[in-house]
Design a protein around this motif. Structure first.
Motif, mmCIF file in Angstrom:
data_model
loop_
_atom_site.group_PDB
_atom_site.id
_atom_site.type_symbol
_atom_site.label_atom_id
_atom_site.label_comp_id
_atom_site.label_asym_id
_atom_site.label_seq_id
_atom_site.Cartn_x
_atom_site.Cartn_y
_atom_site.Cartn_z
ATOM 1 N N LEU A 168 -4.048 -5.912 -3.582
ATOM 2 C CA LEU A 168 -4.253 -3.800 -3.375
ATOM 3 C C LEU A 168 -3.892 -4.416 -4.129
ATOM 4 N N VAL A 169 -4.000 -2.608 -4.944
ATOM 5 C CA VAL A 169 -3.286 -2.137 -5.983
ATOM 6 C C VAL A 169 -3.822 -0.244 -5.535
ATOM 7 N N ALA A 170 -2.715 0.328 -4.692
ATOM 8 C CA ALA A 170 -2.831 1.721 -4.645
ATOM 9 C C ALA A 170 -1.972 2.363 -5.985
ATOM 10 N N ARG A 171 -3.187 3.238 -6.599
ATOM 11 C CA ARG A 171 -2.460 4.295 -6.758
ATOM 12 C C ARG A 171 -1.395 5.410 -5.842
ATOM 13 N N LEU A 172 -0.324 5.812 -6.083
ATOM 14 C CA LEU A 172 -0.002 6.503 -5.146
ATOM 15 C C LEU A 172 0.543 8.106 -5.575
ATOM 16 N N PRO A 173 1.158 9.094 -4.835
ATOM 17 C CA PRO A 173 1.858 10.295 -5.814
ATOM 18 C C PRO A 173 2.200 9.630 -6.629
ATOM 19 N N ASP A 174 3.955 9.562 -6.597
ATOM 20 C CA ASP A 174 4.437 8.935 -7.055
ATOM 21 C C ASP A 174 5.222 7.033 -8.041
ATOM 22 N N ARG A 175 4.320 6.348 -7.740
ATOM 23 C CA ARG A 175 4.319 5.296 -8.032
ATOM 24 C C ARG A 175 2.668 4.063 -7.746
ATOM 25 N N ILE A 176 2.756 3.455 -8.801
ATOM 26 C CA ILE A 176 1.938 2.838 -8.461
ATOM 27 C C ILE A 176 2.274 1.003 -7.270
ATOM 28 N N ALA A 177 2.144 1.097 -6.161
ATOM 29 C CA ALA A 177 2.383 -0.226 -5.896
ATOM 30 C C ALA A 177 0.488 -1.192 -5.565
ATOM 31 N N VAL A 178 1.411 -2.616 -5.766
ATOM 32 C CA VAL A 178 0.396 -4.082 -5.304
ATOM 33 C C VAL A 178 1.005 -4.895 -4.726
ATOM 34 N N VAL A 179 -0.107 -5.556 -3.131
ATOM 35 C CA VAL A 179 0.820 -6.143 -3.025
ATOM 36 C C VAL A 179 -0.098 -7.552 -3.361
ATOM 37 N N GLN A 180 0.420 -8.176 -3.418
ATOM 38 C CA GLN A 180 -0.198 -9.467 -4.306
ATOM 39 C C GLN A 180 0.092 -11.045 -3.336
ATOM 40 N N ASP B 222 -3.549 -9.206 10.323
ATOM 41 C CA ASP B 222 -3.627 -11.048 11.205
ATOM 42 C C ASP B 222 -2.631 -11.219 9.917
ATOM 43 N N GLY B 223 -1.786 -11.823 9.897
ATOM 44 C CA GLY B 223 -1.132 -12.180 9.640
ATOM 45 C C GLY B 223 -0.480 -12.575 8.098
ATOM 46 N N ARG B 224 -1.662 -12.264 6.942
ATOM 47 C CA ARG B 224 -0.825 -12.741 6.338
ATOM 48 C C ARG B 224 0.117 -12.545 5.227
ATOM 49 N N ARG B 225 0.913 -13.059 4.786
ATOM 50 C CA ARG B 225 1.683 -12.399 3.727
ATOM 51 C C ARG B 225 1.429 -12.270 2.405
ATOM 52 N N GLY B 226 2.142 -11.553 1.920
ATOM 53 C CA GLY B 226 1.701 -10.492 0.875
ATOM 54 C C GLY B 226 3.490 -10.845 0.056
ATOM 55 N N VAL B 227 3.699 -10.147 -1.396
ATOM 56 C CA VAL B 227 4.507 -9.299 -1.783
ATOM 57 C C VAL B 227 3.900 -8.134 -2.738
ATOM 58 N N LEU B 228 5.251 -7.494 -1.542
ATOM 59 C CA LEU B 228 5.385 -6.081 -2.272
ATOM 60 C C LEU B 228 6.122 -5.369 -3.990
ATOM 61 N N LYS B 229 5.027 -4.426 -4.509
ATOM 62 C CA LYS B 229 5.973 -4.264 -5.899
ATOM 63 C C LYS B 229 5.593 -2.913 -5.974
#
Length: 297
Positions: free
Chosen positions: A87-99, A46-53
């Motif tokens: 967004l907070v996601a528990r992936l197979p080899d890491r945890i991803a956060v979109v803030q 939808d065009g919203r921007r975030g920061v991925l870590k």
């Protein structure tokens, strides 16, 4: 013990995992400047921007990320401009956060008014965790290595100066509690690179809360003071940083008893000398050894 540098973010790889495991369709816009490990600018459909870590996938890391999301909500309720975790996601080899991407940009100049405003923000964190006894106290790591930072072994191996600093850090650690005392919200990496400002220089955001915890808000002022030792790009910037450092030194002497200031200074000295040994080089090691000596002798 693994003494290798901390790996940097590979955003395209993380976004591919988010699409595969969560169906999250995020577009990579590019890397964000600054930081030691990395972050990336992304966009939602939808065009919203975030920061991925992204970070480690241990159960402790997951617990910390979940806790951090709640602590940032508390901070925002107290008027501290902290981002929301979208967004907070528990992936197979890491945890991803979109803030949330907060408005503003990092300050182009570090001057006394900015440091005064940052100091005021720490006061808003006073007693914020008094009703949250489950939040752990921030460790100082004066007697043992931290998890990927504040490692003791690099100082023991580098040279005689760093071994002397390590001996002093450990000696201070035997005379002081091993964790921060208090019920304040502590950022732990509070410096101008983690602050955003508007065109007038007013603070619009405080970011990079990965190490947030319970303790003494005045600890963040010591973190801030170490940043004042970074060299400026020109004479004007160097002069502004010196003035800010002098202002903050007076503040630290006013609000912290000498023994406590010495313990906090020992932590930051250990943290930055270790990090410079593993990630930077001799010039940075020399700089932080010099800063360490100003309060530790």
């Amino acid at each position: 013990m693994d003494l290798a540098p901390v790996p940097r973010l590979e955003p395209a790889e993380v976004l591919a995992q988010l699409r595969e495991h969560l169906g999250a369709d995020l577009q990579l816009l590019g890397p964000l400047p600054g930081g030691q490990v990395g972050a990336a600018l992304v966009a939602w459909p939808d065009g919203r921007r975030g920061v991925l870590k992204a970070g480690g996938a241990s159960p402790e890391a997951w617990q910390q990320v979940e806790r951090t999301a709640g602590l940032l909500a508390l901070a925002r309720g107290r008027g501290i401009p902290a981002p929301e975790y979208a967004l907070v996601a528990r992936l197979p080899d890491r945890i991803a956060v979109v803030q949330e991407l907060l408005p503003g940009a990092p300050p182009a100049q570090v001057e006394v008014p900015l440091v005064e405003e940052m100091t005021g923000l720490t006061e808003r964190a006073a007693g914020l965790l008094s009703a949250c006894p489950d939040v752990p106290a921030v460790p100082l790591y004066l007697l043992r290595s931290g998890p990927g930072f504040c490692l003791h072994q690099p100082l023991a191996q580098y040279d005689g100066r760093t071994r002397m600093l390590l001996d002093l850090v450990r000696r201070i650690g035997t005379e002081h509690p091993t964790t921060l005392a208090g019920d304040d919200l502590v950022h732990t990496d509070f410096h101008p690179g983690n602050v955003l400002v508007d065109r007038t220089g007013a603070i619009t955001g405080v970011v990079d809360w990965d190490g947030v915890g319970r303790g003494d808000r005045r600890f963040d002022l010591v973190t801030l003071r170490f940043d004042m030792a970074l060299p400026g790009t020109d004479q004007r910037e160097r002069s502004a940083r010196r003035a800010a450092a002098q202002w903050l030194d007076a503040r630290l002497d006013d609000v912290l008893e000498p023994a406590l200031l010495r313990a906090y200074w020992a932590h930051m000295s250990l943290r930055l000398v270790d990090w410079s040994i593993r990630h930077h080089g001799p010039d940075d090691v020399d700089r932080w050894l010099t800063v360490a000596a100003t309060r530790l002798g």
